[in-house]
Design a protein around this motif. Sequence first.
Motif, PDB file in Angstrom:
ATOM      1  N   PHE A 200      40.086  47.583  51.061  1.00 35.03           N
ATOM      2  CA  PHE A 200      39.971  47.900  49.630  1.00 35.03           C
ATOM      3  C   PHE A 200      41.032  47.132  48.829  1.00 35.03           C
ATOM      4  O   PHE A 200      40.730  46.454  47.840  1.00 35.03           O
ATOM      5  N   MET A 201      42.292  47.224  49.289  1.00 34.87           N
ATOM      6  CA  MET A 201      43.369  46.551  48.556  1.00 34.87           C
ATOM      7  C   MET A 201      43.216  45.035  48.651  1.00 34.87           C
ATOM      8  O   MET A 201      43.602  44.307  47.730  1.00 34.87           O
ATOM      9  N   GLY A 202      42.625  44.562  49.753  1.00 34.25           N
ATOM     10  CA  GLY A 202      42.379  43.126  49.894  1.00 34.25           C
ATOM     11  C   GLY A 202      41.464  42.631  48.787  1.00 34.25           C
ATOM     12  O   GLY A 202      41.684  41.557  48.212  1.00 34.25           O
ATOM     13  N   SER A 203      40.430  43.436  48.456  1.00 31.06           N
ATOM     14  CA  SER A 203      39.519  42.969  47.405  1.00 31.06           C
ATOM     15  C   SER A 203      40.206  43.023  46.038  1.00 31.06           C
ATOM     16  O   SER A 203      39.949  42.188  45.166  1.00 31.06           O
ATOM     17  N   VAL A 204      41.116  43.992  45.864  1.00 38.64           N
ATOM     18  CA  VAL A 204      41.891  44.058  44.610  1.00 38.64           C
ATOM     19  C   VAL A 204      42.811  42.827  44.511  1.00 38.64           C
ATOM     20  O   VAL A 204      42.868  42.140  43.483  1.00 38.64           O
ATOM     21  N   LEU A 205      43.511  42.553  45.609  1.00 39.87           N
ATOM     22  CA  LEU A 205      44.481  41.446  45.575  1.00 39.87           C
ATOM     23  C   LEU A 205      43.798  40.078  45.497  1.00 39.87           C
ATOM     24  O   LEU A 205      44.394  39.109  45.017  1.00 39.87           O
ATOM     25  N   ALA A 206      42.525  40.026  45.947  1.00 38.34           N
ATOM     26  CA  ALA A 206      41.800  38.754  45.811  1.00 38.34           C
ATOM     27  C   ALA A 206      41.632  38.420  44.324  1.00 38.34           C
ATOM     28  O   ALA A 206      41.724  37.245  43.925  1.00 38.34           O
ATOM     29  N   VAL A 207      41.425  39.436  43.492  1.00 38.65           N
ATOM     30  CA  VAL A 207      41.315  39.194  42.049  1.00 38.65           C
ATOM     31  C   VAL A 207      42.657  38.688  41.516  1.00 38.65           C
ATOM     32  O   VAL A 207      42.728  37.717  40.754  1.00 38.65           O
ATOM     33  N   VAL A 208      43.730  39.332  41.969  1.00 39.89           N
ATOM     34  CA  VAL A 208      45.063  38.900  41.528  1.00 39.89           C
ATOM     35  C   VAL A 208      45.318  37.454  41.979  1.00 39.89           C
ATOM     36  O   VAL A 208      45.808  36.624  41.206  1.00 39.89           O
TER      37      VAL A 208
END
Length: 306
Positions: A200-208
């Motif tokens: 989940f956090m990986g997909s968030v950090l991909a945006v970042v």
Amino acid sequence: MATEMEGSAPAATPAQQPHDELAEIRAEVAAGRPLVGSLAARFHRAVGAIDPAATEDSLAVLPGNRGVHLYDSLIAWASLVAGDQVLDLGCGSGGATRAAARVVGEEGMVVGIDVSPECIAEATARTPAGAPVLYRRGDITRLGAFGDRTFAGVVASMVLDHVDDLAPLLAEVFRVLRPGGRLVASVMSFDHLRPMDASFMGSVLAVVGRRAPGALAGRASRASIPHEPRDLRAFKDAGLATVEELDVQLAVLMEDVDQAWSVFGRTYIAQILDAEGQEELRRVLARRMPHTLYLPVRFLRTRRPG
Ligand SMILES: C[S@@+](CC[C@H](N)C(=O)[O-])C[C@H]1O[C@@H](n2cnc3c(N)ncnc32)[C@H](O)[C@@H]1O
């Protein structure tokens, strides 16, 4: 006890200024400038000015495993007693300061310091008149206003992650602690995510990574405190006792994207993104709903021997 801080930040700014400042910082980070040092400090200042109670309102309300609470559990771990004097570093809107004040009572005193005048104003507004609390604006890396061996406890709730180099700060913490006095701190410990939360956090950090690549530098790229060798060394070199760790989790229950955004929208992760980036982040979050994220927080405890 000293009440004036040295090195205070400049006078309060007009309401629009932090928004302009944030827009400038976002542009630099989007262009790849690492969000470290003075740029990171400016970013935290601007976000604090715009949303001074973000941590208290979005994280301290989350249910923790086994009844853990972001402030009360941290303060309980400090073993403070009535009459103690306590320093709260980076007090924000004062949640941990007030939790400590409830323990030390009217014979004690808690000093909350924060670099952001908006945080100090918010903390003051949230603190009942007559509470044994003093709020002061100042930089936590410059504690010269406080005498040696003053405090039975020093608290740092969710603030050490803002400090690039812990060594000078911890040396000062050692100086202002009484022998036997404790430092308790909470930090994010993202290296303890469950696999499904890491995804989940990986997909968030991909945006970042796409929108604000400079934000993935500095502390964001290191092991969570205190496991990076330079951080461990900073505790040791300061003369503090071996750091005890307690890993806990706060549950972020997200049924839909609005619920997700009520937490994520107020984080530094969202705030480093411009409006388009935030829209993209909302779309990514929407695709992952519903989800319960177990947000890993680490409590640290050490003391000045003696
Ligand atoms: C994530 S917030 C946590 C606030 C509060 N301790 C809490 O847990 O609710 C971090 C706070 O540290 C403050 N801060 C960061 N660097 C600082 C510094 N060098 N000196 C003083 N305050 C600082 C920020 O202004 C912000 O209010």
